[in-house]
Scaffold this motif. Sequence first.
Motif, PDB file in Angstrom:
ATOM      1  N   THR A 191     -13.373  32.852  70.409  1.00 48.75           N
ATOM      2  CA  THR A 191     -13.079  31.816  71.407  1.00 48.75           C
ATOM      3  C   THR A 191     -11.786  31.104  71.047  1.00 48.75           C
ATOM      4  O   THR A 191     -11.621  30.635  69.913  1.00 48.75           O
ATOM      5  CB  THR A 191     -14.224  30.782  71.475  1.00 48.75           C
ATOM      6  OG1 THR A 191     -15.443  31.454  71.808  1.00 48.75           O
ATOM      7  CG2 THR A 191     -13.932  29.714  72.525  1.00 48.75           C
ATOM      8  N   PHE A 192     -10.882  31.031  72.029  1.00 46.62           N
ATOM      9  CA  PHE A 192      -9.631  30.296  71.820  1.00 46.62           C
ATOM     10  C   PHE A 192      -9.410  29.353  73.004  1.00 46.62           C
ATOM     11  O   PHE A 192      -9.392  29.776  74.163  1.00 46.62           O
ATOM     12  CB  PHE A 192      -8.447  31.243  71.676  1.00 46.62           C
ATOM     13  CG  PHE A 192      -7.133  30.531  71.511  1.00 46.62           C
ATOM     14  CD1 PHE A 192      -6.919  29.678  70.429  1.00 46.62           C
ATOM     15  CD2 PHE A 192      -6.114  30.699  72.437  1.00 46.62           C
ATOM     16  CE1 PHE A 192      -5.705  29.020  70.271  1.00 46.62           C
ATOM     17  CE2 PHE A 192      -4.894  30.047  72.290  1.00 46.62           C
ATOM     18  CZ  PHE A 192      -4.693  29.190  71.204  1.00 46.62           C
ATOM     19  N   ASN A 193      -9.227  28.081  72.705  1.00 47.03           N
ATOM     20  CA  ASN A 193      -9.063  27.065  73.745  1.00 47.03           C
ATOM     21  C   ASN A 193      -7.736  26.334  73.544  1.00 47.03           C
ATOM     22  O   ASN A 193      -7.537  25.659  72.529  1.00 47.03           O
ATOM     23  CB  ASN A 193     -10.223  26.064  73.693  1.00 47.03           C
ATOM     24  CG  ASN A 193     -10.197  25.084  74.866  1.00 47.03           C
ATOM     25  OD1 ASN A 193      -9.220  24.971  75.600  1.00 47.03           O
ATOM     26  ND2 ASN A 193     -11.304  24.362  75.038  1.00 47.03           N
ATOM     27  N   ALA A 194      -6.846  26.481  74.503  1.00 46.77           N
ATOM     28  CA  ALA A 194      -5.568  25.757  74.478  1.00 46.77           C
ATOM     29  C   ALA A 194      -5.339  25.050  75.818  1.00 46.77           C
ATOM     30  O   ALA A 194      -4.199  24.907  76.273  1.00 46.77           O
ATOM     31  CB  ALA A 194      -4.417  26.697  74.152  1.00 46.77           C
ATOM     32  N   ASN A 195      -6.411  24.606  76.448  1.00 49.05           N
ATOM     33  CA  ASN A 195      -6.297  23.841  77.689  1.00 49.05           C
ATOM     34  C   ASN A 195      -5.506  22.551  77.467  1.00 49.05           C
ATOM     35  O   ASN A 195      -5.483  21.998  76.369  1.00 49.05           O
ATOM     36  CB  ASN A 195      -7.687  23.465  78.213  1.00 49.05           C
ATOM     37  CG  ASN A 195      -8.437  24.649  78.802  1.00 49.05           C
ATOM     38  OD1 ASN A 195      -7.841  25.671  79.151  1.00 49.05           O
ATOM     39  ND2 ASN A 195      -9.749  24.518  78.925  1.00 49.05           N
ATOM     40  N   TYR A 196      -4.897  22.083  78.537  1.00 48.31           N
ATOM     41  CA  TYR A 196      -4.204  20.787  78.523  1.00 48.31           C
ATOM     42  C   TYR A 196      -3.138  20.692  77.427  1.00 48.31           C
ATOM     43  O   TYR A 196      -3.183  19.829  76.558  1.00 48.31           O
ATOM     44  CB  TYR A 196      -5.210  19.640  78.368  1.00 48.31           C
ATOM     45  CG  TYR A 196      -6.106  19.462  79.571  1.00 48.31           C
ATOM     46  CD1 TYR A 196      -5.691  18.713  80.673  1.00 48.31           C
ATOM     47  CD2 TYR A 196      -7.372  20.050  79.603  1.00 48.31           C
ATOM     48  CE1 TYR A 196      -6.523  18.560  81.782  1.00 48.31           C
ATOM     49  CE2 TYR A 196      -8.202  19.896  80.712  1.00 48.31           C
ATOM     50  CZ  TYR A 196      -7.767  19.143  81.790  1.00 48.31           C
ATOM     51  OH  TYR A 196      -8.586  18.994  82.892  1.00 48.31           O
ATOM     52  N   ASN A 197      -2.192  21.612  77.491  1.00 47.99           N
ATOM     53  CA  ASN A 197      -1.009  21.556  76.642  1.00 47.99           C
ATOM     54  C   ASN A 197       0.226  21.673  77.541  1.00 47.99           C
ATOM     55  O   ASN A 197       0.148  21.365  78.736  1.00 47.99           O
ATOM     56  CB  ASN A 197      -1.044  22.656  75.583  1.00 47.99           C
ATOM     57  CG  ASN A 197      -1.868  22.268  74.366  1.00 47.99           C
ATOM     58  OD1 ASN A 197      -1.387  21.595  73.465  1.00 47.99           O
ATOM     59  ND2 ASN A 197      -3.131  22.701  74.333  1.00 47.99           N
ATOM     60  N   ARG A 198       1.332  22.118  76.958  1.00 50.26           N
ATOM     61  CA  ARG A 198       2.574  22.278  77.726  1.00 50.26           C
ATOM     62  C   ARG A 198       3.120  23.691  77.596  1.00 50.26           C
ATOM     63  O   ARG A 198       4.324  23.922  77.632  1.00 50.26           O
ATOM     64  CB  ARG A 198       3.608  21.261  77.222  1.00 50.26           C
ATOM     65  CG  ARG A 198       3.123  19.820  77.286  1.00 50.26           C
ATOM     66  CD  ARG A 198       4.088  18.881  76.597  1.00 50.26           C
ATOM     67  NE  ARG A 198       3.618  17.501  76.604  1.00 50.26           N
ATOM     68  CZ  ARG A 198       4.242  16.490  76.003  1.00 50.26           C
ATOM     69  NH1 ARG A 198       5.364  16.719  75.323  1.00 50.26           N
ATOM     70  NH2 ARG A 198       3.751  15.270  76.067  1.00 50.26           N
ATOM     71  N   ILE A 199       2.218  24.632  77.444  1.00 52.31           N
ATOM     72  CA  ILE A 199       2.599  26.012  77.142  1.00 52.31           C
ATOM     73  C   ILE A 199       3.198  26.702  78.367  1.00 52.31           C
ATOM     74  O   ILE A 199       2.626  26.670  79.457  1.00 52.31           O
ATOM     75  CB  ILE A 199       1.378  26.797  76.631  1.00 52.31           C
ATOM     76  CG1 ILE A 199       0.797  26.113  75.392  1.00 52.31           C
ATOM     77  CG2 ILE A 199       1.754  28.237  76.319  1.00 52.31           C
ATOM     78  CD1 ILE A 199      -0.557  26.642  74.979  1.00 52.31           C
ATOM     79  N   LYS A 200       4.336  27.341  78.160  1.00 55.53           N
ATOM     80  CA  LYS A 200       4.973  28.150  79.188  1.00 55.53           C
ATOM     81  C   LYS A 200       4.812  29.630  78.838  1.00 55.53           C
ATOM     82  O   LYS A 200       4.468  29.981  77.708  1.00 55.53           O
ATOM     83  CB  LYS A 200       6.448  27.790  79.316  1.00 55.53           C
ATOM     84  CG  LYS A 200       6.681  26.370  79.820  1.00 55.53           C
ATOM     85  CD  LYS A 200       8.151  26.113  80.065  1.00 55.53           C
ATOM     86  CE  LYS A 200       8.357  24.728  80.665  1.00 55.53           C
ATOM     87  NZ  LYS A 200       9.778  24.456  80.988  1.00 55.53           N
ATOM     88  N   SER A 201       5.078  30.474  79.779  1.00 57.13           N
ATOM     89  CA  SER A 201       4.896  31.917  79.555  1.00 57.13           C
ATOM     90  C   SER A 201       5.764  32.433  78.411  1.00 57.13           C
ATOM     91  O   SER A 201       5.351  33.313  77.650  1.00 57.13           O
ATOM     92  CB  SER A 201       5.190  32.695  80.842  1.00 57.13           C
ATOM     93  OG  SER A 201       4.185  32.421  81.808  1.00 57.13           O
ATOM     94  N   ARG A 202       6.961  31.908  78.300  1.00 59.58           N
ATOM     95  CA  ARG A 202       7.832  32.356  77.212  1.00 59.58           C
ATOM     96  C   ARG A 202       7.345  31.880  75.840  1.00 59.58           C
ATOM     97  O   ARG A 202       7.855  32.354  74.812  1.00 59.58           O
ATOM     98  CB  ARG A 202       9.263  31.879  77.448  1.00 59.58           C
ATOM     99  CG  ARG A 202       9.466  30.370  77.414  1.00 59.58           C
ATOM    100  CD  ARG A 202      10.949  30.032  77.492  1.00 59.58           C
ATOM    101  NE  ARG A 202      11.190  28.601  77.536  1.00 59.58           N
ATOM    102  CZ  ARG A 202      11.317  27.899  78.645  1.00 59.58           C
ATOM    103  NH1 ARG A 202      11.214  28.499  79.826  1.00 59.58           N
ATOM    104  NH2 ARG A 202      11.531  26.597  78.598  1.00 59.58           N
ATOM    105  N   GLY A 203       6.388  31.012  75.823  1.00 56.98           N
ATOM    106  CA  GLY A 203       5.813  30.552  74.554  1.00 56.98           C
ATOM    107  C   GLY A 203       4.652  31.414  74.086  1.00 56.98           C
ATOM    108  O   GLY A 203       4.024  31.108  73.064  1.00 56.98           O
TER     109      GLY A 203
END
Length: 298
Positions: A191-203
């Motif tokens: 399980t990996f949760n990175a909701n509510y960040n500022r991640i862009k596709s290039r990241g």
Amino acid sequence: MTTLQTIFFLFFIVPLVKLVPPIQQESLNLYEYDTDIFEELFKQDYEDKSQDAIKKKGKDGLIVSPDSNIQLELQRDESVPKVRPTKDTNLPTCLLCVCLSGSVYCEEIDIIAIPPLPKETAYLYARFNKIKRVAVSDFADIPTLRRIDLTGNMIDEIEDGAFSKLLLLEELSLAENKLIKLPVLPPKLITFNANYNRIKSRGIRANAFKKQTNLSYLYLAHNTLESVPLNLPESLRVLHLQFNNITSITDDTFCKSNNTRYIRSRMDEIRMEGNPIILAKHPNAFSCLKTLPVGAYY
């Protein structure tokens, strides 16, 4: 006989009664105080004592009386020093946090870095703090970690390799932080949760999830992704991508355009609502799925 009794009463009893002195009414005057004078004296004495109390207000402190204009405050013990509670982040980890049977709970204690962990730590909960950075050294000596929850911090930087050597790690939450790119993930993550960040596709690296053969639950909602991540593993069951900025999708995003018989049998849920993409324009992109993604179709 009756006559003799009458004569005896008149001549002997009546004179004795007359000899008794009348009740002196004046004696009662000893107990008749002048109430007006008494009230005046009491009032004067009360006011004098009250004025003395007001003068000592700053020194002793008195109670405020609701029935008068005299202000009194609760007495304080000046001998006891006032100590403001503080959070000492320099304390040993198991005094600052709660350590229990391989679990370490460091929640809402305003730490700004991950504290040194006991060697046997398997579960770390460090939610809702002020952690800004994750270094390789934070977990380098803790190979027993199975779950790390860093939700609700201020993390904007993760060193390369901070998690990649945690071979037993199955659950990782970095939700509600300030990340703009994903770190390298450990190989056995479920399980990996990175909701509510500022991640862009290039990241997100092109092969970020390709070798994640155990990854079943991937949460990337409420970021700024422009496209669906590439090379999603076959093990994936739930994928959350809602409320990003996804505008495009291909026939190979979830399926295999060169294999019309291919079925992604494990995928149970894909959420894409809140994106500008119109899913109905890409019917072949979902032909291998058991259920259609949640999102806008018109």
